[in-house]
Design a protein around this motif. Structure first.
Motif, PDB file in Angstrom:
ATOM      1  N   VAL A 166       0.857  -1.184   0.000  1.00 25.51           N
ATOM      2  CA  VAL A 166       0.000   0.000   0.000  1.00 25.51           C
ATOM      3  C   VAL A 166       0.892   1.232   0.000  1.00 25.51           C
ATOM      4  O   VAL A 166       1.769   1.370   0.859  1.00 25.51           O
ATOM      5  CB  VAL A 166      -0.932   0.031   1.231  1.00 25.51           C
ATOM      6  CG1 VAL A 166      -1.814   1.266   1.181  1.00 25.51           C
ATOM      7  CG2 VAL A 166      -1.785  -1.232   1.288  1.00 25.51           C
ATOM      8  N   THR A 167       0.702   2.111  -0.983  1.00 22.64           N
ATOM      9  CA  THR A 167       1.505   3.333  -1.079  1.00 22.64           C
ATOM     10  C   THR A 167       0.688   4.537  -0.615  1.00 22.64           C
ATOM     11  O   THR A 167      -0.417   4.763  -1.090  1.00 22.64           O
ATOM     12  CB  THR A 167       1.986   3.556  -2.524  1.00 22.64           C
ATOM     13  OG1 THR A 167       2.850   2.481  -2.906  1.00 22.64           O
ATOM     14  CG2 THR A 167       2.750   4.863  -2.644  1.00 22.64           C
ATOM     15  N   LEU A 168       1.254   5.289   0.306  1.00 28.98           N
ATOM     16  CA  LEU A 168       0.603   6.479   0.846  1.00 28.98           C
ATOM     17  C   LEU A 168       1.440   7.707   0.476  1.00 28.98           C
ATOM     18  O   LEU A 168       2.661   7.720   0.672  1.00 28.98           O
ATOM     19  CB  LEU A 168       0.484   6.374   2.368  1.00 28.98           C
ATOM     20  CG  LEU A 168      -0.254   5.146   2.906  1.00 28.98           C
ATOM     21  CD1 LEU A 168      -0.148   5.096   4.429  1.00 28.98           C
ATOM     22  CD2 LEU A 168      -1.713   5.176   2.484  1.00 28.98           C
ATOM     23  N   SER A 169       0.790   8.722  -0.034  1.00 27.79           N
ATOM     24  CA  SER A 169       1.484   9.945  -0.424  1.00 27.79           C
ATOM     25  C   SER A 169       1.947  10.706   0.826  1.00 27.79           C
ATOM     26  O   SER A 169       1.176  10.917   1.769  1.00 27.79           O
ATOM     27  CB  SER A 169       0.567  10.839  -1.253  1.00 27.79           C
ATOM     28  OG  SER A 169       1.152  12.108  -1.444  1.00 27.79           O
TER      29      SER A 169
ATOM     30  N   VAL B 144       5.186   6.934   1.666  1.00 24.00           N
ATOM     31  CA  VAL B 144       5.387   5.884   2.667  1.00 24.00           C
ATOM     32  C   VAL B 144       4.729   4.623   2.126  1.00 24.00           C
ATOM     33  O   VAL B 144       3.536   4.624   1.805  1.00 24.00           O
ATOM     34  CB  VAL B 144       4.769   6.261   4.035  1.00 24.00           C
ATOM     35  CG1 VAL B 144       4.835   5.066   4.989  1.00 24.00           C
ATOM     36  CG2 VAL B 144       5.483   7.460   4.633  1.00 24.00           C
ATOM     37  N   ASP B 145       5.507   3.559   2.006  1.00 23.46           N
ATOM     38  CA  ASP B 145       4.974   2.271   1.556  1.00 23.46           C
ATOM     39  C   ASP B 145       4.732   1.372   2.765  1.00 23.46           C
ATOM     40  O   ASP B 145       5.614   1.222   3.627  1.00 23.46           O
ATOM     41  CB  ASP B 145       5.938   1.572   0.595  1.00 23.46           C
ATOM     42  CG  ASP B 145       5.930   2.208  -0.789  1.00 23.46           C
ATOM     43  OD1 ASP B 145       5.073   3.088  -1.029  1.00 23.46           O
ATOM     44  OD2 ASP B 145       6.785   1.839  -1.620  1.00 23.46           O
TER      45      ASP B 145
ATOM     46  N   ALA C 184       8.681   7.220   8.684  1.00 23.02           N
ATOM     47  CA  ALA C 184       8.307   5.815   8.886  1.00 23.02           C
ATOM     48  C   ALA C 184       8.012   5.549  10.359  1.00 23.02           C
ATOM     49  O   ALA C 184       7.049   4.852  10.711  1.00 23.02           O
ATOM     50  CB  ALA C 184       9.430   4.905   8.384  1.00 23.02           C
ATOM     51  N   ASP C 185       8.819   6.120  11.248  1.00 24.46           N
ATOM     52  CA  ASP C 185       8.607   5.960  12.696  1.00 24.46           C
ATOM     53  C   ASP C 185       7.269   6.565  13.128  1.00 24.46           C
ATOM     54  O   ASP C 185       6.591   6.028  14.015  1.00 24.46           O
ATOM     55  CB  ASP C 185       9.746   6.612  13.483  1.00 24.46           C
ATOM     56  CG  ASP C 185      11.054   5.838  13.384  1.00 24.46           C
ATOM     57  OD1 ASP C 185      11.000   4.632  13.070  1.00 24.46           O
ATOM     58  OD2 ASP C 185      12.125   6.453  13.607  1.00 24.46           O
TER      59      ASP C 185
ATOM     60  N   ASN D 145       1.895 -11.921   9.835  1.00 25.97           N
ATOM     61  CA  ASN D 145       3.314 -12.206  10.047  1.00 25.97           C
ATOM     62  C   ASN D 145       4.058 -10.938  10.453  1.00 25.97           C
ATOM     63  O   ASN D 145       4.950 -10.980  11.301  1.00 25.97           O
ATOM     64  CB  ASN D 145       3.935 -12.778   8.774  1.00 25.97           C
ATOM     65  CG  ASN D 145       3.396 -14.155   8.442  1.00 25.97           C
ATOM     66  OD1 ASN D 145       3.047 -14.932   9.324  1.00 25.97           O
ATOM     67  ND2 ASN D 145       3.309 -14.467   7.156  1.00 25.97           N
ATOM     68  N   GLY D 146       3.706  -9.832   9.823  1.00 24.38           N
ATOM     69  CA  GLY D 146       4.358  -8.580  10.144  1.00 24.38           C
ATOM     70  C   GLY D 146       3.974  -7.494   9.160  1.00 24.38           C
ATOM     71  O   GLY D 146       3.341  -7.756   8.135  1.00 24.38           O
ATOM     72  N   VAL D 147       4.342  -6.267   9.485  1.00 22.95           N
ATOM     73  CA  VAL D 147       4.093  -5.138   8.592  1.00 22.95           C
ATOM     74  C   VAL D 147       5.329  -4.247   8.600  1.00 22.95           C
ATOM     75  O   VAL D 147       5.855  -3.905   9.664  1.00 22.95           O
ATOM     76  CB  VAL D 147       2.825  -4.347   9.002  1.00 22.95           C
ATOM     77  CG1 VAL D 147       2.887  -3.922  10.460  1.00 22.95           C
ATOM     78  CG2 VAL D 147       2.641  -3.133   8.104  1.00 22.95           C
ATOM     79  N   GLU D 148       5.818  -3.929   7.409  1.00 25.17           N
ATOM     80  CA  GLU D 148       6.993  -3.068   7.282  1.00 25.17           C
ATOM     81  C   GLU D 148       6.582  -1.726   6.708  1.00 25.17           C
ATOM     82  O   GLU D 148       5.870  -1.666   5.704  1.00 25.17           O
ATOM     83  CB  GLU D 148       8.048  -3.713   6.383  1.00 25.17           C
ATOM     84  CG  GLU D 148       9.311  -2.860   6.240  1.00 25.17           C
ATOM     85  CD  GLU D 148      10.383  -3.539   5.411  1.00 25.17           C
ATOM     86  OE1 GLU D 148      10.968  -2.881   4.531  1.00 25.17           O
ATOM     87  OE2 GLU D 148      10.632  -4.741   5.651  1.00 25.17           O
ATOM     88  N   ILE D 149       7.027  -0.665   7.358  1.00 28.97           N
ATOM     89  CA  ILE D 149       6.725   0.698   6.920  1.00 28.97           C
ATOM     90  C   ILE D 149       8.010   1.300   6.353  1.00 28.97           C
ATOM     91  O   ILE D 149       8.999   1.435   7.068  1.00 28.97           O
ATOM     92  CB  ILE D 149       6.203   1.547   8.089  1.00 28.97           C
ATOM     93  CG1 ILE D 149       4.967   0.882   8.715  1.00 28.97           C
ATOM     94  CG2 ILE D 149       5.884   2.955   7.628  1.00 28.97           C
ATOM     95  CD1 ILE D 149       4.593   1.441  10.066  1.00 28.97           C
ATOM     96  N   ASP D 150       7.998   1.614   5.060  1.00 26.24           N
ATOM     97  CA  ASP D 150       9.180   2.141   4.391  1.00 26.24           C
ATOM     98  C   ASP D 150       8.963   3.615   4.027  1.00 26.24           C
ATOM     99  O   ASP D 150       8.024   3.948   3.304  1.00 26.24           O
ATOM    100  CB  ASP D 150       9.476   1.355   3.116  1.00 26.24           C
ATOM    101  CG  ASP D 150       9.776  -0.110   3.403  1.00 26.24           C
ATOM    102  OD1 ASP D 150      10.359  -0.395   4.469  1.00 26.24           O
ATOM    103  OD2 ASP D 150       9.427  -0.965   2.568  1.00 26.24           O
TER     104      ASP D 150
END
Length: 225
Positions: free
Chosen positions: A87-90, A212-213, A152-153, A127-132
């Motif tokens: 999911v891409t967020l502007s 932010v992906d 990201a934090d 399983n998990g979620v990664e915020i890039d």
């Protein structure tokens, strides 16, 4: 003595006969072969106590042969498959320009993701979620890496405060590592560094790089074929 022998023979005959009847109740049985007695037409002889519902024999045509039981086919076992959703967020929606504090209306973009993540966690399939975090190419690598990490934090903190398990969430700042619009926008505005108007125009052009992906890793149950 003779009477006793005759009596014994009669008792034995009765026992044999009773045994035969017990084996095939409702039918007259040949004591020598233990087979059901038949008439000249091949029909089985019934006794006066014959009850077709209880005593019928398949060999006499008084009962249908048991139909073979179809084997039970078990359904294919479900196989867990890990699926990643991107999911891409502007960043323009989430943050003001060059800032890392979430805007008030960022919740409109983040709350649906929170609901999905909490549902996955509740079902035990997350399983998990990664915020890039990503930036555009403007600025130094050091500055962009720090800004993307802070953004990201900020998203991670929002997720955790909303009830997403903290141990399932990671935040990574990737700076301008994936700035896809750089070459295209530089070719459109070659004098951006010395021209205020072009500077503003190139910032707008590379806006998609400021984002932010969110990568959601969850188990999806499928059926093996």
């Amino acid at each position: 003595m003779t009477k006793q022998l005759k009596l014994s023979a009669l008792v034995a005959a009765l026992l044999v006969s009773a045994s035969a009847f017990a084996a095939k109740p409702g039918y007259t049985v040949d004591q020598t072969t233990d087979a059901v007695s038949r008439n000249n037409y091949g029909e089985c002889w019934h006794t006066t106590y014959f009850d077709k519902a209880k005593d019928g024999l398949v060999e006499c045509g008084d009962r249908e042969a048991a139909k073979p039981v179809a084997p039970v086919v078990q359904a294919p076992k479900a196989a867990p498959v890990s699926v990643k959703e991107h999911v891409t967020l502007s960043a323009k929606v989430l943050f003001n320009f060059d800032k890392a504090t979430l805007r008030a209306d960022a919740k409109n973009e983040l709350d649906p993701l929170v609901a999905k993540l909490k549902a996955h966690a509740g079902q035990g399939v997350l399983n998990g979620v990664e915020i890039d975090g990503y930036t555009d190419f403007l600025g130094s690598d050091k500055y962009n890496n720090a800004l993307s990490q802070k953004r990201a934090d900020a998203v991670k903190e929002y997720f955790v405060n909303a009830g997403v398990p903290a141990e399932k969430v990671t935040a990574v700042g990737k700076g301008k590592a994936d700035a896809k619009m750089t070459d295209e926008c530089k070719s459109k505005f070659p004098k951006y560094a010395k021209n205020k108007k072009q500077n503003a125009e190139i910032k707008a052009c590379i806006e998609p790089d400021r984002r932010v992906d969110v990568v959601i890793d969850a188990v999806k149950v499928t059926t093996q074929q």
